[in-house]
Design a protein around this motif. Sequence first.
Motif, short mmCIF file in Angstrom:
data_model
loop_
_atom_site.label_atom_id
_atom_site.label_comp_id
_atom_site.label_asym_id
_atom_site.label_seq_id
_atom_site.Cartn_x
_atom_site.Cartn_y
_atom_site.Cartn_z
N VAL A 17 0.85 -1.19 0.00
CA VAL A 17 0.00 0.00 0.00
C VAL A 17 0.88 1.24 0.00
O VAL A 17 1.82 1.34 0.79
CB VAL A 17 -0.91 0.03 1.25
N THR B 137 -3.05 1.94 8.36
CA THR B 137 -3.20 1.27 7.07
C THR B 137 -3.31 -0.24 7.25
O THR B 137 -4.16 -0.89 6.64
CB THR B 137 -2.03 1.62 6.14
N SER C 38 -9.88 4.38 1.75
CA SER C 38 -9.10 5.59 1.94
C SER C 38 -9.71 6.48 3.02
O SER C 38 -9.01 7.03 3.86
CB SER C 38 -9.01 6.36 0.61
N ILE D 44 -9.03 4.93 6.47
CA ILE D 44 -7.63 5.14 6.87
C ILE D 44 -7.45 6.57 7.35
O ILE D 44 -6.82 6.83 8.38
CB ILE D 44 -6.66 4.81 5.71
N VAL E 236 -4.05 6.44 -2.62
CA VAL E 236 -3.86 5.11 -2.06
C VAL E 236 -3.76 4.14 -3.22
O VAL E 236 -4.67 4.03 -4.02
CB VAL E 236 -5.01 4.73 -1.10
#
Length: 195
Positions: A91, A130, A150, A153, A174
Motif C-alpha cells: 500500500v 493502514t 481511503s 484510513i 492510495v
Amino acid sequence: MNTSALSLMAKAVAALVGLYLVFSLLNPIRIVQSGTRGVITTFGKVDPEPLGEGIHFIVPLVNRVHMIDVRLQKNEGKGVDASRDLQQVSVSAALNWRLDPALVAQTFQSIGNEHAVALRVIEPAAQESTKAIAAQYTAEELVTKRTEVSGKIRDALEQRLRRHGVIVDSLAAVNYDFSAVFDKAIEAKVEAEQK
C-alpha cells in the motif's frame, strides 16, 4: 596620516566591530515569519504560549526561540500489509498534514519540531492505521472500495494524530500492489470468465 590617528581609527573600528558582535549575540528582537510559530524556551523550560507571526522581544541569553513550521506538510509512505483473505498487499499513499498552531508548544515539548513529528508520530501511525484497515477487506474489496478504504484510513489517522496536535488535511493516492502470484491468479480468473 600619523600613527596616533591610525591607532585611533583602528580602535574606533575595533569598538564598532565589538558593539556589532555584542548586539548580534544579545539581540532582543525575533521575527516569526508567516506560516511559522515561535516556541520560547527559558533555560530549557517551554513556554505554553507560542509566538505568532510578527516581531517579538525576548530576553537575550535567557530565552531561545524555536521556529516551528505550521504550514501544510506532505509525507509519502509505502508499506506491506495483509488483506482479510491473507493476500500480501503493498500500500502506498501520500498524507497532507499540519501542526495545530495553538498546540505547537505542547507538541514541541512532547515530541519536537515538525521533522520529529513526521518521523516519530506520523509514519508509525500511518503504517498502523493502514494495516488495521487493510485487514478488514479482501484483496478484491481493497480495489473495488478504494474510496471507502481511503476514508477509513484517513479517519483512523485523524483519531491517532489529533492528540499530538497534528491536523490531517487529506490522504491521497492510495495505491495497492499485489503479489505476482495473486496477479496471475486474477488474470487466469478473468480469462476463464471471458472464455
